[in-house]
Design an enzyme around this catalytic site. Structure first.
Site, PDB file in Angstrom:
ATOM      1  N   CYS A 142       0.817  -1.220   0.000  1.00 29.76           N
ATOM      2  CA  CYS A 142       0.000   0.000   0.000  1.00 29.76           C
ATOM      3  C   CYS A 142       0.847   1.265   0.000  1.00 29.76           C
ATOM      4  O   CYS A 142       0.473   2.272  -0.620  1.00 29.76           O
ATOM      5  CB  CYS A 142      -0.963  -0.010   1.190  1.00 29.76           C
ATOM      6  SG  CYS A 142      -0.164  -0.038   2.803  1.00 29.76           S
ATOM      7  N   HIS A 193      -2.067   0.529   7.067  1.00 26.06           N
ATOM      8  CA  HIS A 193      -2.414   0.909   5.695  1.00 26.06           C
ATOM      9  C   HIS A 193      -2.002   2.362   5.445  1.00 26.06           C
ATOM     10  O   HIS A 193      -1.765   3.131   6.389  1.00 26.06           O
ATOM     11  CB  HIS A 193      -3.924   0.747   5.485  1.00 26.06           C
ATOM     12  CG  HIS A 193      -4.353   0.769   4.053  1.00 26.06           C
ATOM     13  ND1 HIS A 193      -3.811  -0.041   3.093  1.00 26.06           N
ATOM     14  CD2 HIS A 193      -5.297   1.530   3.415  1.00 26.06           C
ATOM     15  CE1 HIS A 193      -4.390   0.185   1.939  1.00 26.06           C
ATOM     16  NE2 HIS A 193      -5.291   1.144   2.106  1.00 26.06           N
ATOM     17  N   ASP A 244      -8.031   5.826  -2.243  1.00 28.20           N
ATOM     18  CA  ASP A 244      -7.178   4.689  -1.875  1.00 28.20           C
ATOM     19  C   ASP A 244      -6.735   3.982  -3.148  1.00 28.20           C
ATOM     20  O   ASP A 244      -7.466   3.145  -3.699  1.00 28.20           O
ATOM     21  CB  ASP A 244      -7.946   3.726  -0.965  1.00 28.20           C
ATOM     22  CG  ASP A 244      -7.023   2.689  -0.327  1.00 28.20           C
ATOM     23  OD1 ASP A 244      -5.863   2.558  -0.774  1.00 28.20           O
ATOM     24  OD2 ASP A 244      -7.455   2.016   0.624  1.00 28.20           O
TER      25      ASP A 244
END
Length: 657
Positions: free
Chosen positions: A406, A450, A466
């Site tokens: 991520c 994250h 995202d």
């Protein structure tokens, strides 16, 4: 009790066993050589007792002691702090065994052993550690009972029973002190220097590999109890550090030098209670975006919640957040420059791509869509093991490896946005969590760490995007376990296999969560709330002290009444028969005096009842034989005792006086 008297073999065995139990929890923290020396010294002391060898002299113990201190110093570069101090204490106690032979020595070791037992909470305050520590406490108490007995050696059974009785008698007092003694704010189990070194969590910066490394940990980051239904998985973004500055490879936090961004909530806020594990940082994790803050905390300009001091103990707080919102409809020139900052050189291909989008697509919405489409359609892969990146890390990732976690996607997306003239920043935190059906609360682990991006749009303010969801949408919808092709690197508890193990863990976590909430989380606020429920009024510290004093006095009176009440001594069969015999004599006016022995009674009764003198003498002899003769010994023949008892019963029944 004479402290110079030597304890027996059993006392040494109890002491060694209890000390070993107390030290066993520390062996995982100690260097291997320290644990080996402790076990060696204990075995040496046991061998000295078995072989009846003399204790080692001072000329031998003193150099060993100095070498042990030097070894601890060289290992930790200090003699202070949690790790070094506990290791030094354990090593010195094991050496103290080599010169301990009197009760005084044992008393010192026992009370030092109690202290060593408590130090286990410096490393771990979980429920199982608390339960385990009852074992060394019981063993040390049994040893103390044994060396305090003035009439020889106690059997192990009696020693254990007395120790258990003492601990049970102390339990109500312990509970009363726990509930009513004023709670001290701040950490109870913490010392300076290295006490917080091993805590894990998010940092104030992010480089490629940071989040993926944190995701390999199955440790709990926090637990959440919602007031109402748990929101959908894709709404569970837990806001942590916000990163602005990019140095060509990593992202860093910036100064908090502008006004708090205005929040406009859309729809109802979500209320919840967080139990945050210690991470030695000031930030508190809250659902994105925080609306109502915990007491005593404050917001940074980008609405990150901070505590006054680093979180070094488990922290429980209430919060309220909006999952749908408008954030910072206006952006000042200083914030705009910060949100567009990029190093002057590097990553030429990424810059060229972003500038081409800016020329051709023109609007921010179309540029954002182009970047997300690139992630979806050009073979990007979500993995915990991406390859190393070169000096131009963004170019290497976007045009060569296309494999990342991520932080790779968030970093490259934010870079592209800034290069295309769209203000952007990175938010780190956690996403998702696992619902525990046993307690109906959410468990968020370090493996849920994250990173995502916020871009600023003139019509909407800061908008959460995202880019990981464009590559692996199941990461946001179902959790990290479903998004990885190979999830074997994840901790077992973050995976969906081993259903029986997960069920066992979730049940245990529910019990452990209760321990965290009601024992470790029993703070000043909860203490006053409890007293308020008892009294029916708002409690204060004066009332708390009155309740504590009154409860302790009442408990002391009850214990005194229990311990000093007159106990009726048990009567054995021989004594019961003799009391029947005395009752017959009393009917003839022969009363046994206080403290008068059987022989004296026999002489008086024989003179007053000469016709029964022989019978009275025989009864007395049989009674004395049963009470004080060979029949009273544990190894006496039971057949002979029964025969004597039968004869005594027959004589007393036939006695007609």
């Amino acid at each position: 009790m004479s402290l110079a008297i030597k304890p027996g073999k059993a006392d040494l065995h109890w002491l060694l066993g209890a000390m070993l139990l107390a030290m066993a929890l520390h062996f995982s923290h100690f260097p291997l050589w320290t644990s080996a020396l402790i076990v060696l010294f204990m075995a040496w002391r046991l061998l000295l007792q078995w072989r009846q060898w003399a204790m080692p002299r001072l000329w031998l113990l003193l150099p060993i002691t100095l070498l042990g201190v030097a070894g601890i110093y060289l290992q930790y570069r200090t003699l202070f702090g949690r790790d070094a101090s506990v290791a030094l204490l354990a090593l010195m106690l094991s050496l103290k065994l080599m010169e301990s032979s009197t009760r005084r020595d044992y008393v010192i070791l026992i009370f030092a052993g109690y202290f060593l037992t408590v130090t286990a909470f410096l490393f771990d305050q979980s429920l199982w550690v608390g339960g385990y520590l009852l074992l060394p406490v019981f063993g040390l108490t049994a040893c103390l009972v044994g060396i305090s007995y003035p009439h020889g050696v106690l059997s192990n059974r009696l020693r254990s029973r007395l120790s258990l009785t003492l601990l049970l008698q102390a339990a109500p007092l312990m509970l009363m002190l726990f509930l009513l003694f004023p709670r001290i704010p701040g950490p109870l189990w913490g010392v300076p220097q290295d006490a917080y070194r091993a805590m894990s969590g998010l940092n104030d910066h992010m480089q490629p590999g940071d989040i993926s490394e944190l995701s390999l940990s199955g440790a709990v980051a926090f637990r959440v109890q919602f007031q109402g239904e748990i929101p959908a998985q894709r709404q569970l973004y837990w806001r942590g550090p916000v990163l602005w500055q990019f140095d060509g490879r990593g992202w860093h936090m910036a100064g908090n030098d502008h006004a708090v961004e205005k929040l406009e909530g859309l729809g109802e806020a979500v209320s919840y209670t967080m139990t945050l594990e210690p991470h030695n940082r000031r930030w508190l994790l809250m659902l994105d975006v925080p609306h109502i803050l915990p007491a005593g905390t404050f917001l940074t300009s980008e609405r990150q919640v901070l505590a006054p001091m680093p979180v070094r103990t488990r922290m429980r707080y209430n919060g309220s957040s909006h999952t749908q919102y408008h954030l910072a409809a206006g952006l000042g020139s200083r914030e705009l420059a910060r949100a567009l900052q990029l190093p002057p050189g590097g990553n030429p291909r990424s810059r060229a791509l972003a500038m081409a989008w800016q020329r051709e697509l023109q609007t921010p919405e179309r540029i954002i869509n182009a970047a997300l489409t690139m992630f979806r359609s050009q073979g990007f892969f979500y993995t915990l093991t991406p390859p190393q990146l070169g000096d131009d890390a963004i170019d290497d990732f976007l045009f060569s490896s296309k494999r990342g976690f991520c932080e790779h996607y968030a970093s490259s997306f934010a870079y592209l946005m800034r290069a295309a003239g769209i203000p952007a920043r990175i938010v780190t935190g956690y996403q998702g969590g696992e619902t525990n059906p046993v307690g109906q609360y959410l468990i968020v682990r370090q493996s849920d760490a994250h990173a995502w991006v916020e871009v600023w749009l003139a019509s909407r303010g800061w908008v959460r995007l995202d880019p990981t969801a464009a590559v692996a949408p199941s990461r946001v919808d179902s959790g990290i376990n479903t998004a990885l092709t190979d999830n074997t690197l994840l901790p077992i508890l973050a995976r969906q296999d081993h259903a029986w193990l997960r069920k066992l863990y979730l049940n245990w976590d529910a019990v452990n969560n209760g321990w965290n909430q009601w024992v470790l989380g029993y703070n000043q606020q909860r203490q006053l709330e409890l007293l308020s429920r008892i009294t029916g009024t708002t409690a204060n510290w004066q009332q708390l002290m009155l309740w504590l004093t009154g409860s302790l006095l009442l408990m002391a009176l009850l214990l005194c009444a229990l311990l000093f009440r007159r106990k009726r001594m048990p009567i054995d069969p021989a004594q019961a028969l003799y009391l029947r015999y005395l009752a017959k004599l009393s009917r003839r006016g022969i009363q046994a005096g206080a403290g008068e022995g059987p022989l004296s009674i026999q002489q008086r009764a024989g003179k007053l009842l000469p016709q029964h003198e022989a019978e009275i003498a025989r009864i007395t002899r049989l009674y004395l034989a049963l009470r004080y003769g060979p029949h009273a010994e544990p190894h006496a023949e039971p057949h002979a005792e029964r025969k004597t008892m039968a004869e005594l019963r027959s004589l007393i029944e036939r006695l007609d006086c």
